[in-house]
Design a protein around this motif. Structure first.
Motif, PDB file in Angstrom:
ATOM      1  N   LEU A 287      56.595  51.810 -52.199  1.00 46.05           N
ATOM      2  CA  LEU A 287      55.421  50.956 -52.039  1.00 46.05           C
ATOM      3  C   LEU A 287      54.642  51.300 -50.770  1.00 46.05           C
ATOM      4  CD1 LEU A 287      56.923  47.527 -53.155  1.00 46.05           C
ATOM      5  CD2 LEU A 287      55.263  48.916 -54.394  1.00 46.05           C
ATOM      6  N   ARG A 288      55.388  51.613 -49.692  1.00 44.57           N
ATOM      7  CA  ARG A 288      54.725  51.999 -48.442  1.00 44.57           C
ATOM      8  C   ARG A 288      53.939  53.298 -48.622  1.00 44.57           C
ATOM      9  NH1 ARG A 288      59.454  50.828 -43.900  1.00 44.57           N
ATOM     10  NH2 ARG A 288      59.157  48.558 -43.789  1.00 44.57           N
ATOM     11  N   ARG A 290      52.660  54.460 -51.403  1.00 47.90           N
ATOM     12  CA  ARG A 290      51.451  54.201 -52.209  1.00 47.90           C
ATOM     13  C   ARG A 290      50.392  53.474 -51.388  1.00 47.90           C
ATOM     14  NH1 ARG A 290      54.116  52.354 -58.036  1.00 47.90           N
ATOM     15  NH2 ARG A 290      55.303  54.291 -58.364  1.00 47.90           N
ATOM     16  N   LEU A 291      50.853  52.519 -50.561  1.00 45.05           N
ATOM     17  CA  LEU A 291      49.904  51.785 -49.720  1.00 45.05           C
ATOM     18  C   LEU A 291      49.201  52.710 -48.743  1.00 45.05           C
ATOM     19  CD1 LEU A 291      48.694  49.121 -48.770  1.00 45.05           C
ATOM     20  CD2 LEU A 291      50.667  48.834 -47.264  1.00 45.05           C
ATOM     21  N   ALA A 292      49.956  53.683 -48.171  1.00 44.71           N
ATOM     22  CA  ALA A 292      49.340  54.624 -47.244  1.00 44.71           C
ATOM     23  C   ALA A 292      48.289  55.477 -47.951  1.00 44.71           C
ATOM     24  CB  ALA A 292      50.432  55.518 -46.650  1.00 44.71           C
ATOM     25  N   LYS A 293      48.551  55.858 -49.197  1.00 40.33           N
ATOM     26  CA  LYS A 293      47.583  56.664 -49.942  1.00 40.33           C
ATOM     27  C   LYS A 293      46.336  55.854 -50.270  1.00 40.33           C
ATOM     28  CE  LYS A 293      50.914  59.858 -51.999  1.00 40.33           C
ATOM     29  NZ  LYS A 293      52.052  59.432 -51.201  1.00 40.33           N
ATOM     30  N   LEU A 294      46.557  54.575 -50.619  1.00 38.22           N
ATOM     31  CA  LEU A 294      45.410  53.702 -50.902  1.00 38.22           C
ATOM     32  C   LEU A 294      44.540  53.519 -49.661  1.00 38.22           C
ATOM     33  CD1 LEU A 294      47.112  50.942 -53.095  1.00 38.22           C
ATOM     34  CD2 LEU A 294      45.349  52.574 -53.829  1.00 38.22           C
ATOM     35  N   GLU A 295      45.195  53.319 -48.505  1.00 37.03           N
ATOM     36  CA  GLU A 295      44.432  53.141 -47.278  1.00 37.03           C
ATOM     37  C   GLU A 295      43.681  54.411 -46.917  1.00 37.03           C
ATOM     38  OE1 GLU A 295      47.340  49.870 -45.075  1.00 37.03           O
ATOM     39  OE2 GLU A 295      47.439  52.013 -44.573  1.00 37.03           O
TER      40      GLU A 295
END
Length: 298
Positions: A287-288, A290-295
């Motif tokens: 999840l981290r 994916r969150l970094a890629k989204l950001e």
């Protein structure tokens, strides 16, 4: 002045005094004389080599005491170590290091007892067996007044530590545990895999990188379930045995086995909990990521 014989082999079993200790002993003898008798065995000096040397050097008189009851050199060496342990060596390391000198002698005596049939009735004991090693370590631990684990740590320190570390632990400047850690190789830690940076995209499309294959974190859930089932069946068998057998020895053995199985079951449950925790850790990492890629696309 009485001339005593010195056996170099026996003398080597005595830890030498430090320069400071020798100077203090010499000053004491020069002031008060050699108050304690030197211990001899058949004319050979067993205890008091430093005092004998100082008395010879300054022409001072001394008395002797004949040690009786010692038959062989093995008996003599064991007595010499026990005598030293009761004197100036007060730290656990110093006492254990002295006691470890007896290890080959204790093993020799065990072989002699076995050769003469002095083991338990109906059984023999091989000196290469784990039981023989444990019994020898137990004897050394009892002699030094420490635990068996301390004996093994001191043995490792003596065999593998640097002279500087040995000097520090002997002087009490560092603990036995700290000294043992200097010769224990650190656990290998796998280097983190380099993350691949995705190529820049001209659009706002989000590319989700699939999770890496899960690592092997112990037994699978199927293996744990099978082990639990097998242990449950054995527990049921033990319970039936306890209900039907009135023999006190059988009851005690059955109770002991039951407790062992219960411990094994708890370990299996713990392994299952660990697998669940590891799965949650991997999920959080994913999840981290994916969150970094989204950001990064915002």
């Amino acid at each position: 002045m009485l001339e005593l014989q010195i056996d170099k082999e026996l003398q080597a079993w005595i830890d030498p005094l430090s320069t400071e200790e020798y100077a203090l002993l010499e000053a004491s003898i020069l002031q008060d004389g050699c108050r304690d008798p030197l211990v001899v065995w058949g004319g050979y000096l067993l205890d008091g080599h430093n005092r004998y040397e100082i008395c010879q050097k300054h022409g001072l008189s001394f008395s002797t005491f004949e040690k009786v009851g010692l038959v062989t050199k093995v008996d003599v060496k064991i007595w010499m170590i026990q005598n030293q342990m009761g004197k100036r060596n007060t730290t656990d390391f110093a006492r254990t290091a002295l006691a470890l000198k007896l290890k080959p002698l204790l093993e020799l005596r065990a072989r002699e007892r076995q050769a003469h049939g002095q083991t338990a009735p109906g059984r023999t004991l091989s000196l290469n067996s784990d039981e023989a090693l444990i019994r020898t370590d137990d004897s050394i631990a009892k002699l030094a007044g420490v635990g068996r684990d301390t004996v093994r740590k001191v043995e490792k320190i003596i065999g593998k530590a640097t002279p500087e570390v040995i000097a520090q632990v002997r002087a009490g400047e560092i603990s036995i545990n700290a000294a043992a850690k200097t010769v224990t190789p650190p656990r290998a830690v796998a280097a983190p895999a380099a993350e691949q940076t995705p190529a820049p995209s001209s659009s706002n499309e989000i590319t989700v990188v699939p999770d890496a294959a899960p690592e092997n974190f112990g037994p699978s859930p199927e293996e744990i379930a099978a082990a639990v089932r097998a242990e449950a069946e054995q527990l049921e068998y033990i319970r039936n045995l306890l209900a039907s057998d009135d023999d006190p020895l059988a009851l005690a053995l059955a109770d002991l086995k039951q407790k062992g199985l219960e411990i094994s079951a708890l370990r299996s449950q713990n392994a299952g909990h660990q697998n669940t925790i590891n799965d949650q850790i991997r999920m959080i990492k994913s999840l981290r990521s994916r969150l970094a890629k989204l950001e990064g696309t915002v």
